[in-house]
Design a protein around this motif. Structure first.
Motif, short mmCIF file in Angstrom:
data_model
loop_
_atom_site.label_atom_id
_atom_site.label_comp_id
_atom_site.label_asym_id
_atom_site.label_seq_id
_atom_site.Cartn_x
_atom_site.Cartn_y
_atom_site.Cartn_z
N VAL A 37 -4.88 10.42 13.21
CA VAL A 37 -4.93 11.78 12.75
C VAL A 37 -3.46 12.15 13.47
CG1 VAL A 37 -5.82 14.08 13.33
CG2 VAL A 37 -7.20 12.02 12.73
N GLN A 39 -0.77 15.79 14.47
CA GLN A 39 -0.57 17.23 14.72
C GLN A 39 0.62 17.41 14.97
OE1 GLN A 39 -2.83 18.38 18.20
NE2 GLN A 39 -3.38 20.49 17.09
N LYS A 43 1.13 22.85 15.00
CA LYS A 43 0.13 23.28 13.77
C LYS A 43 -1.43 22.33 14.10
CE LYS A 43 3.53 24.70 11.47
NZ LYS A 43 3.59 26.13 11.00
N GLY A 44 -2.16 22.59 12.97
CA GLY A 44 -3.38 21.98 13.13
C GLY A 44 -3.48 20.27 12.98
N LEU A 45 -4.91 19.85 12.96
CA LEU A 45 -4.91 18.52 12.64
C LEU A 45 -4.79 17.83 11.38
CD1 LEU A 45 -8.08 18.40 15.22
CD2 LEU A 45 -5.75 17.62 15.81
N TRP A 47 -5.43 14.67 9.13
CA TRP A 47 -6.19 12.92 8.92
C TRP A 47 -4.84 12.31 8.07
CZ3 TRP A 47 -6.77 10.20 4.28
CH2 TRP A 47 -7.27 9.08 4.48
N TYR A 94 -2.83 10.57 17.01
CA TYR A 94 -4.06 10.42 17.73
C TYR A 94 -4.73 9.21 17.03
CZ TYR A 94 -3.77 14.81 20.01
OH TYR A 94 -3.33 16.00 20.94
N TRP A 113 -11.42 9.84 21.06
CA TRP A 113 -9.98 10.17 20.76
C TRP A 113 -9.15 9.55 21.80
CZ3 TRP A 113 -8.17 13.49 16.63
CH2 TRP A 113 -9.34 14.09 15.93
N GLY A 114 -7.86 9.05 21.37
CA GLY A 114 -7.04 8.75 22.58
C GLY A 114 -6.12 10.11 23.07
N GLN A 115 -5.39 9.84 23.93
CA GLN A 115 -4.64 11.11 24.49
C GLN A 115 -3.39 11.33 23.55
OE1 GLN A 115 -4.03 8.16 25.14
NE2 GLN A 115 -1.71 7.96 25.44
#
Lengths: 123, 107
Positions: A37, A39, A43-45, A47, A94, A113-115
Motif C-alpha cells: 500500500v 501513500q 494524501k490517502g492510502l 492499494w 507499506y 503493517w510495516g513502518q
C-alpha cells in the motif's frame, strides 16, 4: 510477535528502478496474502499490489506492467520491484498482511503493517 | 472497483466530545470493513474489523457499526491521543479500497 520491516526506499530519477524489501517475522509470508500500500505526501492510502498464498498476483492499474511483487520463502521476505518510475510514484510504501487473522465471516482483514519506506522519484 | 467515500473530510471536536465518522460504499458488500487510525509519520493502526469488532488493545470508546453500504465509526469521548486521520477500507473485493480519510482535529 509479528513484525514487518521495509527497506530499499530512496531518491531515484524518473525512469529508474528500485526494489523494496519487506522482512517478516512472527509468521510465514507464504501462508498469508501480502499487500503493498502506498501513500503519497499529504494524501490517502492506495492499494498497490497483492501476492496470494498460491503465488498469483494482482496490481493497481496505475502500476501494472511496471511493478512486480514477489517473495523469497527462504528469507520470509516480500519484495516490490519498481521499474520505469514516475514522479507520481513518490510515496511512502507499506507492506501489510492479515497474518492469518479472519473476521467472523471468514474474510482475512489487514492487521499488520510495516513502518513504511519512502520512495522519492525526482530529477 | 468499490469506491469508498468518507465524510466529513475534517471534523473539529473538543476533547471529551463524541465524534461520528461516516463511510459510504459504491456497492453493497456486507460487513467486511475495517477502520484505521493514522498519526503523522506512523503506519495505519487497525481499530475495527468486520465493521464492528474492535481489534486487540483498542479502547472501548471506539465503536463501529453498519453494513452493506453505510458504515460509521464513533469515538464516544475524544482523548488527546485520538486526534488523527481515520480511514475506512473494504476488504471484501479486490482491489481492496480505502476511503480518502477523515481528519479529526481539536476544536
Amino acid at each position: 510477535e509479528v513484525q514487518l520491516v521495509e527497506t530499499g526506499g530512496g531518491l531515484i530519477q524518473p525512469g529508474g528502478s528500485l526494489r523494496l524489501s519487506c522482512a517478516a517475522s512472527g509468521f510465514t509470508v507464504s501462508s498469508n496474502y501480502m499487500i503493498w500500500v502506498r501513500q503519497a505526501p499529504g494524501k490517502g492510502l492506495e492499494w498497490v499490489s497483492v501476492l496470494y498464498t498460491a503465488g498469483s498476483t494482482s496490481y493497481a492499474d496505475s502500476v501494472k506492467g511496471r511493478f512486480t511483487i514477489s517473495r523469497d520463502n527462504s528469507k520470509n521476505t516480500l519484495y516490490l520491484q519498481m521499474n520505469s518510475l514516475r514522479g507520481e510514484d513518490t510515496a511512502v510504501y507499506y507492506c501489510a498482511t492479515p497474518g492469518g487473522l479472519k473476521d467472523s465471516s471468514g474474510y482475512y482483514y489487514v492487521r499488520y503493517w510495516g513502518q513504511g519506506t519512502l520512495v522519492t522519484v525526482s530529477s | 472497483e468499490i469506491v469508498m467515500t468518507q465524510s466529513p473530510a475534517t471534523l473539529s471536536v473538543s476533547p471529551g466530545e463524541r465524534a461520528t465518522l461516516s463511510c459510504r460504499a459504491s456497492q453493497n458488500f456486507g460487513s467486511n470493513l475495517a477502520w484505521y487510525q493514522q498519526k503523522p509519520g506512523q503506519a495505519p493502526r487497525l481499530l475495527i474489523y468486520g465493521a464492528s469488532t474492535r481489534a486487540t488493545g483498542i479502547p472501548a470508546r471506539f465503536s463501529g457499526s453498519g453494513s452493506g453500504t453505510e458504515f460509521t465509526l464513533t469515538i464516544s469521548s475524544l482523548q488527546s491521543e485520538d486526534f488523527a486521520v481515520y480511514y475506512c477500507q473494504q476488504y471484501n473485493n479486490w482491489p481492496q479500497t480505502f476511503g480518502q480519510g477523515t481528519k479529526v482535529e481539536i476544536k
